[in-house]
Scaffold this active site. Sequence first.
Site, PDB file in Angstrom:
ATOM      1  N   ARG A  68       0.777  -1.229  -0.043  1.00  0.00           N
ATOM      2  CA  ARG A  68       0.167  -0.225  -0.034  1.00  0.00           C
ATOM      3  C   ARG A  68       0.834   1.247   0.069  1.00  0.00           C
ATOM      4  NH1 ARG A  68      -3.166  -3.626   3.063  1.00  0.00           N
ATOM      5  NH2 ARG A  68      -2.184  -3.009   4.993  1.00  0.00           N
ATOM      6  N   GLU A 105       4.597 -11.076  14.826  1.00  0.00           N
ATOM      7  CA  GLU A 105       3.788 -11.619  16.092  1.00  0.00           C
ATOM      8  C   GLU A 105       3.979 -13.147  16.247  1.00  0.00           C
ATOM      9  OE1 GLU A 105      -0.383 -11.053  16.316  1.00  0.00           O
ATOM     10  OE2 GLU A 105      -0.615 -11.917  18.356  1.00  0.00           O
TER      11      GLU A 105
HETATM   12  P1  AMP Z   1       3.794  -2.975  11.647  1.00  0.00           P
HETATM   13  O1  AMP Z   1       5.226  -3.682  11.245  1.00  0.00           O
HETATM   14  O2  AMP Z   1       3.422  -3.838  12.797  1.00  0.00           O
HETATM   15  O3  AMP Z   1       4.128  -1.558  12.060  1.00  0.00           O
HETATM   16  O4  AMP Z   1       2.838  -3.139  10.530  1.00  0.00           O
HETATM   17  C1  AMP Z   1       2.809  -2.019   9.380  1.00  0.00           C
HETATM   18  C2  AMP Z   1       2.508  -2.883   8.372  1.00  0.00           C
HETATM   19  O5  AMP Z   1       1.174  -3.880   8.566  1.00  0.00           O
HETATM   20  C3  AMP Z   1       1.845  -1.918   7.267  1.00  0.00           C
HETATM   21  O6  AMP Z   1       2.228  -2.020   5.830  1.00  0.00           O
HETATM   22  C4  AMP Z   1       0.231  -1.715   7.408  1.00  0.00           C
HETATM   23  O7  AMP Z   1      -0.162  -1.846   6.098  1.00  0.00           O
HETATM   24  C5  AMP Z   1       0.039  -3.170   8.084  1.00  0.00           C
HETATM   25  N1  AMP Z   1      -0.824  -3.308   9.022  1.00  0.00           N
HETATM   26  C6  AMP Z   1      -0.620  -3.305  10.379  1.00  0.00           C
HETATM   27  N2  AMP Z   1      -1.551  -3.202  11.329  1.00  0.00           N
HETATM   28  C7  AMP Z   1      -2.640  -3.040  10.324  1.00  0.00           C
HETATM   29  C8  AMP Z   1      -4.276  -2.473  10.486  1.00  0.00           C
HETATM   30  N3  AMP Z   1      -4.594  -2.627  12.044  1.00  0.00           N
HETATM   31  N4  AMP Z   1      -4.833  -2.092   9.620  1.00  0.00           N
HETATM   32  C9  AMP Z   1      -4.318  -1.992   8.385  1.00  0.00           C
HETATM   33  N5  AMP Z   1      -3.189  -2.370   8.018  1.00  0.00           N
HETATM   34  C10 AMP Z   1      -2.189  -2.655   9.064  1.00  0.00           C
END
Ligand code: AMP
Length: 184
Positions: A68, A105
Amino acid sequence: MALTLTDQERTLLQNAIRSIPDYPKKGIIFKDITTLLGNGEAFGVLMGHLHRRYASYGIDYVAGIDARGFIFGAALAQMLGVGFVPIRKKGKLPFTTYNEKYALEYGTDEIEIHIDAFSAHPHAKVLLMDDLIATGGTAKAAATLINKTGAQCVEACFLMGLGFLDGMKTLGQITPVYAVIEEQ
Ligand code: AMP
């Protein structure tokens, strides 16, 4: 021209993002940005805001995170008149890459960048772009990749930051962070 969003613009963006409970699994509220992309007015307000914010940063490239981050990053790169670089999931880039693993996770994931992605600009100033920051693991790996190439990640930008997680704070240790909308 104003560098901050009006309350009305902020509300427009917030309302344009759809929240889907329990997707992709129970307990997660998924922030669906397809509804914002499909809303020409909201997409335009967002991109106009990002363009105004970054016009004075002297950025050489925008790098977007798979997938995205490609949409917002590529649109912004064109508005700023600079190149766009994709940071992709493992195994998708055809040339030699730098790789970076990060924790999920359960288990790990890996992202990659072409080793010569920024070679046209020595010590390039790069803006990192993704739709959302949650734990910050993905973005931290992406910023590390940019820096590995010899370029400099000057800021990491997100449409949305989940403030109840520590992602923005963690990422802030290696690069400045900006989220258009912060959800507490
Ligand atoms: P993180 O590495 O945990 O910061 O996760 C970020 C990535 O996961 C990004 O590329 C987001 O598009 C996706 N992502 C994580 N949590 C969500 C959420 N609640 N809604 C949409 N996309 C998420």
